[in-house]
Every structure is written in structure tokens, then in C-alpha cells.
Scaffold this motif. Structure first.
Motif, PDB file in Angstrom:
ATOM      1  N   GLY A   1       0.821  -1.254  -0.070  1.00 51.28           N
ATOM      2  CA  GLY A   1      -0.071  -0.085   0.011  1.00 51.28           C
ATOM      3  C   GLY A   1       0.892   1.302  -0.049  1.00 51.28           C
ATOM      4  O   GLY A   1       0.383   2.330   0.054  1.00 51.28           O
ATOM      5  N   VAL A   2       1.957   1.080  -0.200  1.00 46.62           N
ATOM      6  CA  VAL A   2       3.030   2.311   0.017  1.00 46.62           C
ATOM      7  C   VAL A   2       3.696   2.347  -1.204  1.00 46.62           C
ATOM      8  O   VAL A   2       3.904   1.836  -2.193  1.00 46.62           O
ATOM      9  CB  VAL A   2       4.242   2.091   1.163  1.00 46.62           C
ATOM     10  N   GLY A   3       3.681   3.988  -1.514  1.00 47.29           N
ATOM     11  CA  GLY A   3       4.114   4.492  -2.822  1.00 47.29           C
ATOM     12  C   GLY A   3       5.439   5.075  -2.626  1.00 47.29           C
ATOM     13  O   GLY A   3       6.163   5.289  -3.792  1.00 47.29           O
ATOM     14  N   ALA A   4       5.793   5.444  -1.481  1.00 49.20           N
ATOM     15  CA  ALA A   4       7.166   6.222  -1.214  1.00 49.20           C
ATOM     16  C   ALA A   4       7.660   5.949   0.321  1.00 49.20           C
ATOM     17  O   ALA A   4       6.663   5.780   1.120  1.00 49.20           O
ATOM     18  CB  ALA A   4       7.053   7.674  -1.497  1.00 49.20           C
ATOM     19  N   LEU A   5       8.785   5.963   0.519  1.00 48.73           N
ATOM     20  CA  LEU A   5       9.090   5.723   1.875  1.00 48.73           C
ATOM     21  C   LEU A   5      10.170   6.937   2.095  1.00 48.73           C
ATOM     22  O   LEU A   5      10.884   7.247   1.188  1.00 48.73           O
ATOM     23  CB  LEU A   5       9.938   4.618   2.066  1.00 48.73           C
ATOM     24  N   ILE A   6      10.195   7.477   3.464  1.00 46.80           N
ATOM     25  CA  ILE A   6      11.173   8.540   3.787  1.00 46.80           C
ATOM     26  C   ILE A   6      12.166   7.913   4.872  1.00 46.80           C
ATOM     27  O   ILE A   6      11.626   7.404   5.808  1.00 46.80           O
ATOM     28  CB  ILE A   6      10.303   9.735   4.289  1.00 46.80           C
ATOM     29  N   SER A   7      13.178   8.072   4.698  1.00 48.68           N
ATOM     30  CA  SER A   7      14.239   7.685   5.541  1.00 48.68           C
ATOM     31  C   SER A   7      15.180   9.029   6.073  1.00 48.68           C
ATOM     32  O   SER A   7      15.149  10.004   5.003  1.00 48.68           O
ATOM     33  CB  SER A   7      15.295   6.881   4.832  1.00 48.68           C
ATOM     34  N   GLY A   8      15.624   8.814   6.978  1.00 48.63           N
ATOM     35  CA  GLY A   8      16.766  10.003   7.347  1.00 48.63           C
ATOM     36  C   GLY A   8      17.900   9.573   6.936  1.00 48.63           C
ATOM     37  O   GLY A   8      18.137   8.407   6.390  1.00 48.63           O
ATOM     38  N   ARG A   9      19.008  10.319   6.773  1.00 51.07           N
ATOM     39  CA  ARG A   9      20.109  10.365   6.147  1.00 51.07           C
ATOM     40  C   ARG A   9      20.996   9.192   7.074  1.00 51.07           C
ATOM     41  O   ARG A   9      21.752   8.401   6.554  1.00 51.07           O
ATOM     42  CB  ARG A   9      21.050  11.456   6.080  1.00 51.07           C
ATOM     43  N   ARG A  10      21.079   9.134   8.293  1.00 50.88           N
ATOM     44  CA  ARG A  10      21.648   8.092   9.085  1.00 50.88           C
ATOM     45  C   ARG A  10      21.416   6.772   8.719  1.00 50.88           C
ATOM     46  O   ARG A  10      22.183   5.873   8.402  1.00 50.88           O
ATOM     47  CB  ARG A  10      21.604   8.470  10.628  1.00 50.88           C
ATOM     48  N   LEU A  11      19.942   6.369   8.708  1.00 52.93           N
ATOM     49  CA  LEU A  11      19.642   5.150   8.206  1.00 52.93           C
ATOM     50  C   LEU A  11      19.911   4.872   6.854  1.00 52.93           C
ATOM     51  O   LEU A  11      20.486   3.896   6.781  1.00 52.93           O
ATOM     52  CB  LEU A  11      17.936   5.009   8.519  1.00 52.93           C
TER      53      LEU A  11
END
Length: 195
Positions: free
Chosen positions: A62-72
Motif C-alpha cells: 500500500g506504500v508508494g514512497a518511503l522517507i528515510s533519514g540520512r543516518r539510516l
């Protein structure tokens, strides 16, 4: 229009990583069953119980985009440009990595949480956006951009480490009653954010 949600696997005492960024027993539930959940990253295998498989498929399909932080993103080396969730990644960073376009052609780098949510929504279209970062989750919550907090709570106590949530801007944040899925080695909780 999809929702903006966060998802993290968390120890019973609230940690998403050890002090050295190691995950310890947190991801044990990803290998605690017989049901294979397909993903585009050949280096990652999900073999979970049926209840966890249903929840995991819902979160990934169901997800079209994922947001990550730079560290991960750096720790995971950008998942080889194939996040196991199967969607394009938007990274919140103040410094774009060298050779980013060549190494991670499907990854977008933006400066700031508001810009990341806007870009991720654009990429996702009618699908959901998932935030996979404690820091970005907290900022999105403070900005009123988060619709749901998802936690896969695992039966381990770390005693110390990187918390999912720290001090919240503006004080307490009420959530609605959770949707609960009992899995093997994880209790999956989905809390809508109260507006």
C-alpha cells in the motif's frame, strides 16, 4: 489520497536500535515464521507468521514512497537502491552524497521534513507514504504531517539505545485506539494520530 504513516520495530522499553546502531533482536520477527513475503531486495528475506505477513504486505503493497533519514540511509548503504518495502526512497539530508545519481538512481534527496513529505506524496500518488526514521517521524508529528504511528513491538528489553520518541514539541500527543495484530515475536500496533 494516501496517508502518511511511520513504522518502526521497537523494543518493549522503547528503543529502535542499540547505542551503537545495532539492531540486536529487534528484527527476529522477520524470520519467525513459514510465510515468505516477497520483496525486491534479493539480500533481504521475510519469513514471518501468517498474521505478520498480512500486516507486512499491507504496509509494503500500500506504500508508494518511503522517507528515510540520512543516518539510516547511510547505515543501510541505501539498500542498494532497492528498499525491501519496494517503493522509491526520499532521504532527508542537508548534504547530498557524492555520486548519488549514479549509485541510487531511484532515490530522491531533499532538505527538510516538509519537503520530504511533499515529494514523497507526489511520488506515491494515491498510495501511502511511510516514514522509517525516528527523528523524521517526530518532526512530521510536530508539523502535523503524520496520520498514523505504526509500531512492531518485540519482546526484548534493551535498557538503553536510540528511542523511537524523545521529548515532543508542544507536550503530549494523543493517539486514537490502535489496530492490533498479534504476530509471532511481534505485536503490531497501528495508532491513528488524533487531530
Amino acid at each position: 489520497m494516501g496517508k502518511v504513516l511511520s513504522h518502526m520495530t521497537m523494543s518493549l522499553d522503547g528503543y529502535i536500535a542499540q547505542p551503537d546502531d545495532g539492531i540486536g533482536e529487534l528484527f527476529e520477527w522477520y524470520e519467525a515464521g513459514e510465510v515468505n513475503v516477497e520483496n525486491p531486495n534479493e539480500t533481504v528475506r521475510f519469513a514471518v507468521d501468517e498474521a505478520s505477513a498480512t500486516m507486512l504486505r499491507d504496509l509494503t503493497e500500500g506504500v508508494g514512497a518511503l522517507i528515510s533519514g540520512r543516518r539510516l540511509f547511510d547505515i543501510a548503504d541505501g539498500w542498494g537502491d532497492k528498499h525491501p518495502g519496494g517503493s522509491p526512497v526520499v532521504v532527508v539530508t542537508h548534504r547530498r552524497p557524492e555520486n548519488a545519481a549514479e549509485r541510487w538512481p531511484t532515490t530522491t534527496f531533499v532538505d527538510g521534513v516538509e519537503a520530504a513529505v511533499a515529494k514523497a506524496k507526489e511520488i506515491a500518488g494515491d498510495k501511502d507514504v511511510t516514514i522509517a526514521s525516528a527523528n523524521v517521524t517526530q518532526q512530521a508529528l510536530a508539523l502535523g504531517l503524520l496520520d498514523e504511528v505504526c509500531v512492531s513491538l518485540v519482546p526484548v528489553l534493551f535498557g538503553e539505545g536510540k528511542p523511537y520518541f524523545g521529548a515532543l514539541e508542544g507536550g503530549h500527543q494523543l493517539l486514537e485506539d490502535p489496530e492490533v495484530v498479534q504476530g509471532r515475536r511481534a505485536l503490531h500496533l497501528r495508532y491513528p494520530v488524533r487531530r
